[in-house]
Each structure stands twice: as C-alpha cells, then as structure tokens.
Write a protein that holds these residues in place. Sequence first.
Motif, short mmCIF file in Angstrom:
data_model
loop_
_atom_site.label_atom_id
_atom_site.label_comp_id
_atom_site.label_asym_id
_atom_site.label_seq_id
_atom_site.Cartn_x
_atom_site.Cartn_y
_atom_site.Cartn_z
N GLU A 78 -0.63 37.10 -32.35
CA GLU A 78 -1.62 36.10 -32.78
C GLU A 78 -1.47 34.80 -32.01
O GLU A 78 -2.41 34.02 -31.90
CB GLU A 78 -1.46 35.85 -34.28
N VAL A 79 -0.26 34.58 -31.46
CA VAL A 79 0.02 33.38 -30.65
C VAL A 79 0.91 33.80 -29.50
O VAL A 79 1.84 34.59 -29.68
CB VAL A 79 0.72 32.29 -31.48
N LYS A 107 -4.16 33.01 -29.93
CA LYS A 107 -4.08 31.60 -29.57
C LYS A 107 -3.04 31.43 -28.46
O LYS A 107 -1.89 31.85 -28.60
CB LYS A 107 -3.69 30.75 -30.77
N THR A 108 -3.44 30.81 -27.37
CA THR A 108 -2.55 30.61 -26.23
C THR A 108 -2.07 29.16 -26.20
O THR A 108 -2.83 28.23 -26.46
CB THR A 108 -3.27 30.93 -24.91
N VAL A 109 -0.78 28.99 -25.86
CA VAL A 109 -0.14 27.67 -25.91
C VAL A 109 0.65 27.46 -24.62
O VAL A 109 1.43 28.32 -24.22
CB VAL A 109 0.81 27.54 -27.11
N LEU A 110 0.45 26.32 -23.98
CA LEU A 110 1.24 25.94 -22.81
C LEU A 110 2.15 24.77 -23.17
O LEU A 110 1.74 23.83 -23.87
CB LEU A 110 0.33 25.53 -21.65
N VAL A 111 3.40 24.81 -22.66
CA VAL A 111 4.36 23.73 -22.87
C VAL A 111 5.06 23.46 -21.54
O VAL A 111 5.04 24.28 -20.63
CB VAL A 111 5.40 24.11 -23.94
N GLY A 112 5.70 22.29 -21.42
CA GLY A 112 6.47 21.99 -20.23
C GLY A 112 6.10 20.66 -19.62
O GLY A 112 5.20 19.95 -20.09
N LEU A 148 -1.70 26.90 -38.28
CA LEU A 148 -2.62 28.01 -38.00
C LEU A 148 -2.57 29.04 -39.12
O LEU A 148 -3.60 29.57 -39.54
CB LEU A 148 -2.26 28.66 -36.66
N GLN A 149 -1.35 29.35 -39.59
CA GLN A 149 -1.20 30.31 -40.68
C GLN A 149 -1.91 29.81 -41.94
O GLN A 149 -2.63 30.56 -42.60
CB GLN A 149 0.29 30.51 -40.98
N GLU A 150 -1.73 28.54 -42.25
CA GLU A 150 -2.37 27.98 -43.43
C GLU A 150 -3.88 27.96 -43.29
O GLU A 150 -4.62 28.23 -44.25
CB GLU A 150 -1.85 26.57 -43.67
N ASN A 162 -12.92 24.18 -40.97
CA ASN A 162 -13.09 24.22 -39.52
C ASN A 162 -11.90 23.62 -38.79
O ASN A 162 -10.91 23.23 -39.40
CB ASN A 162 -14.38 23.49 -39.11
N GLN A 163 -12.03 23.54 -37.47
CA GLN A 163 -10.93 23.10 -36.62
C GLN A 163 -10.50 21.67 -36.92
O GLN A 163 -9.35 21.31 -36.74
CB GLN A 163 -11.38 23.19 -35.15
#
Length: 497
Positions: A78-79, A107-112, A148-150, A162-163
């Motif tokens: 899911e992520v 859902k895609t997430v970028l970090v760094g 997101l879970q909530e 909504n978002q």
Amino acid sequence: MKIFISYPPLKSNKGTPLLSQNRQFQWFNNPTYIYPMVPASAATLLEQNGHQVIWNDCIAENWSYSQFIDFFKQELPEVIVIETKTPVIKRHWQIINELKDINSNCKTVLVGDHVTALPEESIKNSQVDFVITGGDYDFLLVDLCNALQELIQTNQQHRSKNQLQLSEMLELGIWYRENNKIKNTGSFKLNHNLNSLPFIDRDLTKWKLYSECNGNYIRLPGTYTMVGRDCWYHKCTFCSWTTLYPRFRVRKPELLLDEIEMLVFNYGVKEIMDDTGTFPVGKWMRAFCKGMIERGLNRKVFIDCNMRFGALSLEDYKLMKKAGFRLILFGLESANQKTLEKISKSLTTEEIINSCKNAKKAGLAPHLTIMFGYPWEDYNDVMRTIKLGKYLMKKGYAHTLQATLVIPYPGTPLFEECRRANLLKTLDWDRYDMRELVMKVPIEEKKLMQAIQQLYKIALDPEFLLRRILSIRSFYDIKFFTRAAKAVMGHIRDFNN
C-alpha cells in the motif's frame, strides 16, 4: 498497512551504486553495502506501530529489475518508500511512474537529501505521492502511514472525507499533491526525541546483507550504529547531509552502550561503525569510553567512527583505544589552505598531520577521505594534496584512504556558489555520479583522474607495503589486507576516464 522500504535495482555498467547511508554517491566496481540507519529505524518504528513492513534492498540482494517488479506485483504494497540521491533521482522518477502504472493505489514516498533540497521537482517530474524532507523521516513516515491508515478507515465510513483532512493530520516537512496543486505542511523541524527511538530490528532489516562487504571492517561480522544526527561541526560547504540535519542531536551514551551490548551478545557482532557525521567528543565521549571499559565491551568488539581533525588530544585518542576503538575516519579533503578555508573546514595541514600522528601513536588506525576537482584548484594544488596523502600513508600515520571527486549537490553552499559563479557544467543529475567532473576546473579531466589513480597506487609502494606487512598481528589482518587489495584495484578502475 503493508509497507515496502525499498532500494530498487539500479543496474549499470559503471558498477554497484553506493546509495544507502552515503553522503556522497558513487558507483563501485568492487561492491560495498552500507547498512542504511534511518530507513532501518523507520522500518522498526512502522512495525511497532502495527504496520506490515517488508525490507526490500534489491541492491544489496543483487536483484534484477524484473525480480523487483514481479515481487511488487506479488505483494502489492500500500506504500513504498525509496531513499534517493541526486545522481539517481531521474531513475527513481521512472521507477515510481512504472509502479504507479502497475498499481495506482500504492502510495509512493521519496526521502533523502536531494528531495529535501528540491521537493517540488520530484512532484512535477513524476507521479510520486509524497516527498518527506529533512533527516527525521523515520518519525515522519510513521506519522504519514498512521494518517493514511486512519484516512482509509474514515473514508470507508464517510465518503465525503478528502485529502485536505490528511494534510491536517501530518507533521511539518511533507509535500504532496492536492487537486493538481503542490502543497506542503511547512518547513521540517528536527525536534524529535532521539532517546525515544527503539533499537533497530536487525532481523527485520536483514542486517547480515551488510555485515561483510564493507571495507571498514577488519573483523566480521560488522554492523552500523548512528548515535547522532549528524555532525556537530556541520559547516563543510560540500556536505549534502547539512540539508537533512542543520542541527546536531545525539542520544545518551548509555543507550549506545546498551545497543552495542545487544549487538555483541545477541548477534555476535565483532566490529561496529558508528556513522554519526562526527562522533561526539568531550564529556559525552569520555562517559561512553568509560562505559565500554566498565562493561568489558572493549574486549569484545572494535568501534569505528568519523572524527574531525584537531578535535581530540593524544590523551583522548589513548582513551578511545583503551575503550575498543580501532578505525578513525578523517575528512582530509585537501592539502591546500585556500581550499580548506573556502569549504569551511577551519583546519591547517599541521592539524591534519598532528591528528594523524596522535591517533596512530595511540594505537588507532586513521582512514583518510580526500577530494579532488575543486573549481579553484590547479594541477599543482592537486599534486600537493596527493603528496600529503602519500606521505601520511608511507610513514604509517594513516592506515587507509579513499579518494573522490567533489560533487556539488543541490542544497549545499558549494552548489549555490558554483551556480552563482557559472561554474556548473551541467544540471543533468545523471551526471552527478562521480564518474566525471560537473564543475569547471583549470585542469584536464583525464589528467585529474590519472592523478587520483596515482594516489591509490600508494598501495604498491615498497615502503608502504613493508610497513603494512610488519604490522600484521593476526589472521584478521591477513584477511583484511586481502579484501583491501581487491578494493584498491576496484577504486583504480572507478577513476578510469
């Protein structure tokens, strides 16, 4: 939620990508895998918050891209969270777009550090859902995934949600899309309590993948810790992690001692590299060393760390040796005073030499990192640095070294300085991979690469070889020298022009 912490495959004829836990990206001909501390912390925190976490380091496991895609289709997370850096950001955009085509609900997430410096860029150039800025993305990932879970549970009961409600649930430092507009929750804050972090779940994060193929270790298996985020000096103008950690914080020394004890007795670890940008000094370090001695850990495990020239006295180094320290990594960077001043190192060559001598006199093994390709250094400057590096190695004041090209990452003062002065040759991030110069320099590139290779060839110098042979004290030393020889030949190939 099912969550991937992933390093997708990045196949290239340039070698193995040195991506995880690295302030500077480089392709290595001789593979090296470094344990990614903050992603591992994120995985542990997420699991403790009830999420199903899958550790998916395809680089360390040597997966093909088709294996990664098949695994993604099979698991349907899911992520998916991906740590990225400047030289591979465009590849990660392509991967994210392909993943979204396969499963648009993921859902895609970028970090760094790259996306911290340029968060909007990734949202404009890919289908990424979230960009987390700052270095505390382990804390922020928990916050995001819980939200997101909530939201999913709420939406099942109230379809009108909504978002916008998601944004109100998130911490500062997260970027996302809303109604085709780029939104963010504000500037990130480094206000999380590091002492509250649990010990990393080493089994969940497959620590053995990183326990042997690492040039720092003389005794195996080895692993990493990271007691501080990130460097108490944090003024070097080239360091990309200053974008992640503009403020230094450190955990209590007792917590690091407890973690080392756990690693030694539960996992049989023989050597530990603490990858804090610069290891804490003063009262903190003395309390830590005292604890190592009192607990008898100094007889069980070697400790390696990053250190700043001029930060410690001979007595400090002797205490570290007694406490079980072995390898001390120093950033030499250049032998030219004008360069040391321009990159804000606040050092002199005399301090560099004296620190190496004192550390070696105390029985420690100094490791040098040296950089080349500054836009203001000519060939004579380069050779001056090479001369100093060779001198320290031949005389036995330094144990090992690593040479790199200077790469001005976005977000660093060096990048901004070069952009203002029109010293950048390109803004194609693919080319910021240390295989070519991306700054204009007063020296032919081929000549510079040959000079770097010349520095590595100190390993073939008779005086150096004799000194190293005479230093052999155990079977561990013999095995280390064998691994080191392969690494040196790999580094020489790394700088083939």
